[in-house]
Write an enzyme that holds these catalytic residues in place. Structure first.
Site, mmCIF file in Angstrom:
data_model
loop_
_atom_site.group_PDB
_atom_site.id
_atom_site.type_symbol
_atom_site.label_atom_id
_atom_site.label_comp_id
_atom_site.label_asym_id
_atom_site.label_seq_id
_atom_site.Cartn_x
_atom_site.Cartn_y
_atom_site.Cartn_z
ATOM 1 N N ASP A 219 25.201 -42.708 50.916
ATOM 2 C CA ASP A 219 24.811 -44.005 51.447
ATOM 3 C C ASP A 219 23.660 -43.747 52.422
ATOM 4 O O ASP A 219 23.652 -42.721 53.101
ATOM 5 C CB ASP A 219 25.994 -44.657 52.164
ATOM 6 C CG ASP A 219 25.609 -45.949 52.849
ATOM 7 O OD1 ASP A 219 25.109 -46.853 52.161
ATOM 8 O OD2 ASP A 219 25.778 -46.048 54.074
ATOM 9 N N ASP B 207 29.828 -44.492 55.202
ATOM 10 C CA ASP B 207 30.459 -44.781 56.491
ATOM 11 C C ASP B 207 30.832 -46.244 56.694
ATOM 12 O O ASP B 207 31.382 -46.604 57.718
ATOM 13 C CB ASP B 207 29.549 -44.343 57.637
ATOM 14 C CG ASP B 207 28.349 -45.275 57.803
ATOM 15 O OD1 ASP B 207 27.915 -45.873 56.796
ATOM 16 O OD2 ASP B 207 27.860 -45.416 58.935
ATOM 17 N N ASP C 110 31.229 -49.158 51.567
ATOM 18 C CA ASP C 110 31.320 -47.883 50.854
ATOM 19 C C ASP C 110 32.742 -47.589 50.385
ATOM 20 O O ASP C 110 32.953 -46.713 49.562
ATOM 21 C CB ASP C 110 30.857 -46.728 51.760
ATOM 22 C CG ASP C 110 29.436 -46.908 52.248
ATOM 23 O OD1 ASP C 110 28.617 -47.407 51.457
ATOM 24 O OD2 ASP C 110 29.147 -46.569 53.408
#
Length: 717
Positions: free
Chosen positions: A399, A596, A600
């Site tokens: 990410d 995080d 996600d």
């Protein structure tokens, strides 16, 4: 972890515990609180609650139960072994002549078999029902044969050589130790779904005529109007009907930048109004909200991930058939030779010796030490199978925001409007004007000035206007910092470079001094310095790095280019991240996901290995199998290295443990009897002890592995 793994799995220690607990609770006629179903036809205990990471609230109690059982059995084992006539003969000491001495081992040994052996016997029954023999059946068979043979010897029905009370006690204690260690490593932390539910406020403020009532979010219905005060969370999906606010949507989207929402704009449950209050008309509640949708995706991804068969279970399955065939052949051969008494002795000895003492410790010891080494390096291993799978990963999906970048804006470019103004002067003036603002962009400007060591002049008459900018008096000059609205109000033009910055997806703020454009500041999510090293080192190891983000194509492209990432997915909505992960897996890739944010969580659960940045949200952490305590992306390399090193140790230990059986079983069966050698039980016991010691010492070598990111990067080069 991956959904591509085996359809049928061997019973695990966790499932064995669940079955044992169900058995106890059935006897006590108590209702099972956790809703854990009985083992299915495939021998896999059904998942209660939330699947892989949730729903088993009592694992801490399971660990405590195994710990207590181990210590109790260790105490009971002392008299069993000490008063065993066979053990006394092997070691070479004499037992007292008192009549009660001969009954100590049988009586206490029976207690150990029934009490200490219960978890293994229950697991063995489960494996039999599943028709998947493994560790539990092998242990159960060995302790049952030892128990029956020992009673036969104690009662004088069988030869005194079959007095295995000491072996039974030692076997139960060693296996309980191994499973206690393993259960401790399997203990789970908070449920991802509980963390998702915690994003909703405890109470919502509902507008009822002229009054405002406090109600539970679950009591809201579509059409209700609620008040969300500054710093408050939105209780359900809706649209703003009064006011405007900068909404912190990071817990849902993972993107750090607050988004301005005004009349008519949609807002999502769980997001926070950071700077002002708003009134919202509810458009969706309960299971229809976006948060509930993400929650469903997490649950589906967790439940659809089948678990890999464990190495030790496979080895135990092979050893079970090996021992059974060896025992059958032993019985047939010695009986055919006309020695039925020897046939019984040899057959029972084979079945007892075949039990994998060292095998029971081979994996748990490595896991325990690997977990401890990882924790010292800032890596928390929640799921052992995730650690095992990491060695096979060929793609790491990062990410962007908060993972490869810091998740906070930073000044990345300064352009002055006239030659007489330096970049440092422009930054100092902008910082002076923004000094009294709490906005993230203002803090970024002030931090940039301080980082450069600039003197920030004092300011007075500070004014802030939402969506426009700030104004302050700095000395005799009026300084303004803001976006396009500010320029329009001042009838000023953008600097030419801003079109280039816009193409890169940067945030652009212009600085006006006395109404004239003095320059412009480029702000963007700051890339972590460690990210470049992490990406380069992963590429050197042959692992492809892919980036995913909800940001625009231009922003993603700029970050990817700077980090040397060749493939990225931009503009991905939260609910589509898991689908992107499935797409990569459909290409035949073994994918680790590093993220995080709440957005996600479904992808972390779907990944072959989910890795959460520890500074992230609780739900991301709970959805992952591995958690990085720091926000250093280089730690991913530490996880890969630890996975490969621990797998090597597991294989080495399995060979040592299985090697003992492969050598001792044929010798115990009497394969060398034609040349006059039949392995005594005492030699088998010594071999067993040596094998266990070798396995334990080999596992300890893992402690020498330096997993610090710097050391791992150094070894990569």
């Amino acid at each position: 972890m991956s959904q591509h793994n085996h359809q049928h799995t061997t019973i695990t220690d966790r499932e064995m515990l669940e079955q044992h607990e169900q058995h106890e609770q059935h006897e006590q006629h108590e209702q099972h609180e956790h809703g854990t179903p009985a083992p299915s036809a495939h021998g896999v205990a059904g998942h209660g609650g939330h699947g892989r990471h949730g729903g088993h609230a009592g694992h801490g109690g399971h660990v405590g139960r195994f710990r207590r059982l181990f210590w109790i059995m260790l105490v009971l084992a002392v008299p069993v072994i000490a008063f065993s006539s066979m053990f006394a003969m092997i070691i070479g000491y004499s037992l007292p002549d008192a009549g009660w001495v001969g009954w100590v081992s049988p009586v206490v040994g029976t207690v150990m078999y029934v009490w200490g052996g219960a978890p293994f016997l229950t697991g063995a029954v489960g494996e039999l029902r599943a028709r998947k023999p493994g560790m539990m059946l092998l242990i159960g068979l060995a302790i049952t044969v030892a128990f029956l043979a020992s009673w036969g010897a104690s009662l004088g029905v069988l030869s005194h050589q079959l007095d295995f009370w000491w072996e039974l006690a030692l076997l139960i204690v060693i296996m309980l130790l191994g499973h206690w260690i393993e259960m401790r490593s399997l203990a789970q932390t908070t449920s991802a779904l509980d963390s998702l539910a915690a994003l909703l406020p405890d109470e919502a403020e509902k507008v009822q005529g002229d009054a405002i009532l406090s109600v539970a979010p679950s009591a809201l219905v579509v059409g209700d109007i609620v008040v969300v005060r500054p710093g408050g969370r939105v209780p359900a999906d809706g649209r703003i009907v009064q006011g405007s606010a900068s909404m912190d949507e990071s817990m849902i989207t993972g993107e750090s930048r607050a988004v301005r929402r005004a009349d008519g704009d949609a807002v999502v449950a769980g997001t926070v109004a950071t700077d002002s209050g708003v009134r919202i008309r509810i458009t969706a509640v309960g299971e229809d909200t976006a948060l509930a949708g993400i929650r469903r995706l997490v649950a589906e991804a967790q439940n659809s991930s089948s678990r890999a068969q464990r190495l030790a279970d496979r080895a135990a399955g092979w050893l079970f058939w090996f021992a059974l065939v060896a025992a059958a052949v032993t019985a047939l051969v010695w009986t055919a030779l006309g020695q039925p008494d020897d046939a019984v002795i040899r057959t029972i000895t084979v079945l007892v010796i075949a039990c994998p003492h060292a095998l029971g410790l081979a994996i748990p010891l490595v896991v325990s030490i690997a977990t401890e080494r990882a924790a010292r390096a800032g890596v928390l291993v929640k799921d052992r199978l995730a650690l095992e799978s990491m060695r096979t990963v060929d793609t790491v999906l990062f990410d962007k925001t908060g993972t490869l970048t810091k998740g906070t804006p930073a000044v990345t470019g300064i352009e002055t409007g006239e030659p007489s103004t330096s970049a440092d002067d422009l930054l100092a003036l902008a910082a002076a004007a923004e000094a009294d603002s709490e906005h993230p962009l203002a803090r970024a400007i002030v931090n940039a000035a301080r980082h450069k060591g600039l003197t920030i002049p004092g300011s007075i008459d500070f004014e802030s206007s939402p969506a426009v900018g700030v104004r302050a008096r700095v000395g005799r000059r009026t300084v303004q910092v803001g976006g396009p609205y500010m320029l329009r109000q001042a009838n000023a033009a953008e600097l030419p470079i801003t079109s280039e910055w816009q193409n890169e997806g940067a945030i652009i703020l212009h600085v006006l001094v006395d109404g004239k454009v003095a320059g412009a500041l480029r702000l963007a999510d700051e890339i972590r310095t460690e990210s470049r090293e992490a990406v380069a080192a992963l590429h050197e190891r042959g692992v492809e790095v892919v980036m995913i983000t909800g940001d625009a194509e231009a922003v993603a492209g700029a970050v990817a280019a700077e980090l040397g990432i060749h493939r990225f997915f931009a503009g991905v909505r939260p609910e589509d991240k898991a689908a992107t992960m499935k797409g990569l897996q459909a290409e035949g890739r073994k994918v680790a996901m590093v993220g995080d944010g709440v957005n996600d969580a479904p992808a972390l659960a779907q990944a072959d290995v989910g890795i959460a940045i520890g500074a992230g949200t609780d739900v991301a952490i709970a959805s992952a199998g591995v958690i990085l305590a720091s926000d250093d992306p280089r730690s991913v390399l530490s996880v890969i290295e630890l996975s490969r090193a621990s797998y090597r140790k597991m294989k080495q230990n399995l060979w040592w443990a299985a090697g003992y059986n492969l050598i001792s079983v044929p010798l115990a069966a009497g394969i060398l009897a034609p040349i006059g050698f039949v392995m005594p039980m005492s030699v088998g016991a010594i071999l067993m002890s040596l094998s266990t010691i070798v396995v334990a010492l080999n596992a300890q070598l893992l402690r020498r592995l330096d997993l610090s990111p710097e050391a791992v990067i150094g070894r990569t080069r």
